[in-house]
Design an enzyme around this catalytic site. Structure first.
Site, short mmCIF file in Angstrom:
data_model
loop_
_atom_site.label_atom_id
_atom_site.label_comp_id
_atom_site.label_asym_id
_atom_site.label_seq_id
_atom_site.Cartn_x
_atom_site.Cartn_y
_atom_site.Cartn_z
N ASN A 180 0.87 -1.19 0.00
CA ASN A 180 0.00 0.00 0.00
C ASN A 180 0.90 1.22 0.00
OD1 ASN A 180 -1.80 2.04 0.50
ND2 ASN A 180 -2.28 1.41 2.60
N TRP A 181 0.98 1.88 -1.15
CA TRP A 181 1.90 3.01 -1.27
C TRP A 181 1.31 4.31 -0.69
CZ3 TRP A 181 3.93 2.20 -7.03
CH2 TRP A 181 4.60 0.96 -7.08
N LYS A 182 0.08 4.26 -0.27
CA LYS A 182 -0.58 5.42 0.35
C LYS A 182 -0.36 6.68 -0.52
CE LYS A 182 0.15 3.35 4.84
NZ LYS A 182 0.05 3.52 6.27
N HIS A 237 -9.52 0.94 4.85
CA HIS A 237 -8.25 1.13 5.56
C HIS A 237 -8.49 2.03 6.77
CE1 HIS A 237 -4.14 2.30 6.47
NE2 HIS A 237 -3.76 1.23 5.78
N GLU A 260 -6.90 4.40 7.95
CA GLU A 260 -6.70 5.84 7.70
C GLU A 260 -7.94 6.45 7.06
OE1 GLU A 260 -3.02 5.40 5.60
OE2 GLU A 260 -2.04 4.82 7.46
N GLU A 279 -5.36 -5.39 10.42
CA GLU A 279 -4.34 -4.37 10.66
C GLU A 279 -4.64 -3.64 11.97
OE1 GLU A 279 -2.42 -3.10 6.70
OE2 GLU A 279 -4.15 -1.82 7.04
N GLY A 325 2.38 1.92 10.80
CA GLY A 325 3.31 3.05 10.67
C GLY A 325 4.00 3.43 11.96
N SER A 368 3.42 -2.47 10.31
CA SER A 368 4.88 -2.46 10.48
C SER A 368 5.54 -3.78 10.10
CB SER A 368 5.25 -2.05 11.91
OG SER A 368 4.79 -0.74 12.17
N GLY A 427 2.80 -1.26 4.34
CA GLY A 427 2.80 0.17 4.04
C GLY A 427 4.23 0.65 3.80
N GLY A 428 4.84 1.17 4.86
CA GLY A 428 6.16 1.80 4.75
C GLY A 428 7.19 0.97 4.00
C1 PEP Z 1 -0.80 -0.05 6.01
O1 PEP Z 1 -0.91 1.14 5.86
O2 PEP Z 1 -1.64 -0.81 5.51
C2 PEP Z 1 0.33 -0.53 6.82
C3 PEP Z 1 0.28 -1.75 7.27
O3 PEP Z 1 1.36 0.35 7.04
P1 PEP Z 1 2.79 0.03 7.71
O4 PEP Z 1 3.30 -1.25 7.10
O5 PEP Z 1 3.63 1.20 7.40
O6 PEP Z 1 2.54 -0.15 9.18
#
Ligand code: PEP
Length: 258
Positions: free
Chosen positions: A11-13, A97, A99, A169, A175, A215, A236-237
């Site tokens: 997920n490049w957000k 998600h 967010e 999640e 994050g 994470s 994500g990251g």
């Molecule tokens: C996400 O945004 O779906 C996520 C899991 O982010 P991160 O891996 O950065 O925690």
């Protein structure tokens, strides 16, 4: 060997220009080639969908959107629809998600409508569910998570839901660098699968892929993916650099082969 093909989704957000998206997609596509023992999906920002589609063309990398509206078309300024996502080459779409729930007022009812609309157009929903730190500390994790998945699939049977992917999640792990312990993730994944079995039938529940997100990085991916009900990762990251994302893909391949 797991009965479910693992999936690693990035997920490049709200990151990456078109040029940066293309470069990252090319590096991932070069690694994945015609296909691996695990599915690989990337979710760029909407403005990069077309460039990423070109970069992954001819490879097994799947293309995902990060959100959709539930109507096909109409006076809905700023929105995207499952019909148009399909037209843009998306086989997948992230829905619900945390967010979006937190900053954009996404509700369980809206998630349910989006899931149904995506399934009509054969775009696979990746439905995100997860509890906040407050909810976890109050012992409400399973109530929250099972309530969210029940709402997201309400009124849809196993046939309609067939391709659905779930992503657990925990919000406190997104994050933050804090990852759920592998055994805690397994406990929640198992509970999700059991509830889906009660609601929709064992056969589909056994086949549905439940990803873990929060994470995930190269150093913890193998441990998480060793759990029997953790079928992959939504990243994500660490999906923003090929150097980190490719080793996570390789962990998915190792799970498939274990
Ligand atoms: C996400 O945004 O779906 C996520 C899991 O982010 P991160 O891996 O950065 O925690």
């Amino acid at each position: 060997m797991t009965p479910r093909k693992p999936m690693i989704a990035g997920n490049w957000k709200l990151h990456n220009t078109i040029a940066q998206s293309k470069e990252l997609a090319r590096a991932i596509a070069a690694h994945v080639g015609q296909g691996l023992a695990c599915d690989v999906v990337v979710a760029p920002v909407a403005t990069s969908l077309s460039a990423v589609r070109e970069a992954i063309d001819g490879t097994a990398v799947g293309l995902s959107a990060q959100n959709t509206y539930w109507e096909d078309s109409g006076a809905f300024t700023g929105e995207l629809s499952p019909l148009l996502l399909l037209d843009a080459g998306c086989g997948y779409c992230i829905v619900g998600h945390s967010e979006r729930r937190q900053y954009f007022g996404e509700t369980d009812a809206g998630v349910r409508k989006k899931v149904a609309a995506l399934l009509v157009h054969k775009v696979v929903p990746i439905v995100c569910i997860g509890e906040s730190l407050e909810q976890r500390e109050a012992g409400k994790t399973l109530d929250v998570v099972l309530g969210q998945i029940e709402a997201a699939t309400d009124g849809l049977d196993a046939v309609a839901l067939a391709p659905l992917v779930v992503a657990y999640e925990p919000i406190w792990a997104i994050g933050t660098g804090r990852t759920a312990k592998a055994e805690d993730a397994q406990e929640v994944h198992q509970a999700i699968r059991e509830r889906l079995g009660e609601l929709k039938g064992q056969s589909w529940a056994t086949s549905v892929r439940i990803l873990y997100g929060g994470s995930v990085k190269p150093s913890n991916a193998d441990e998480l993916l060793a759990e029997p009900d953790v079928d992959g990762a939504l990243v994500g990251g660490a999906s923003l650099s090929a150097k980190d994302f490719i080793p996570i893909i390789d962990a998915g391949v190792r799970r498939a082969e274990s």
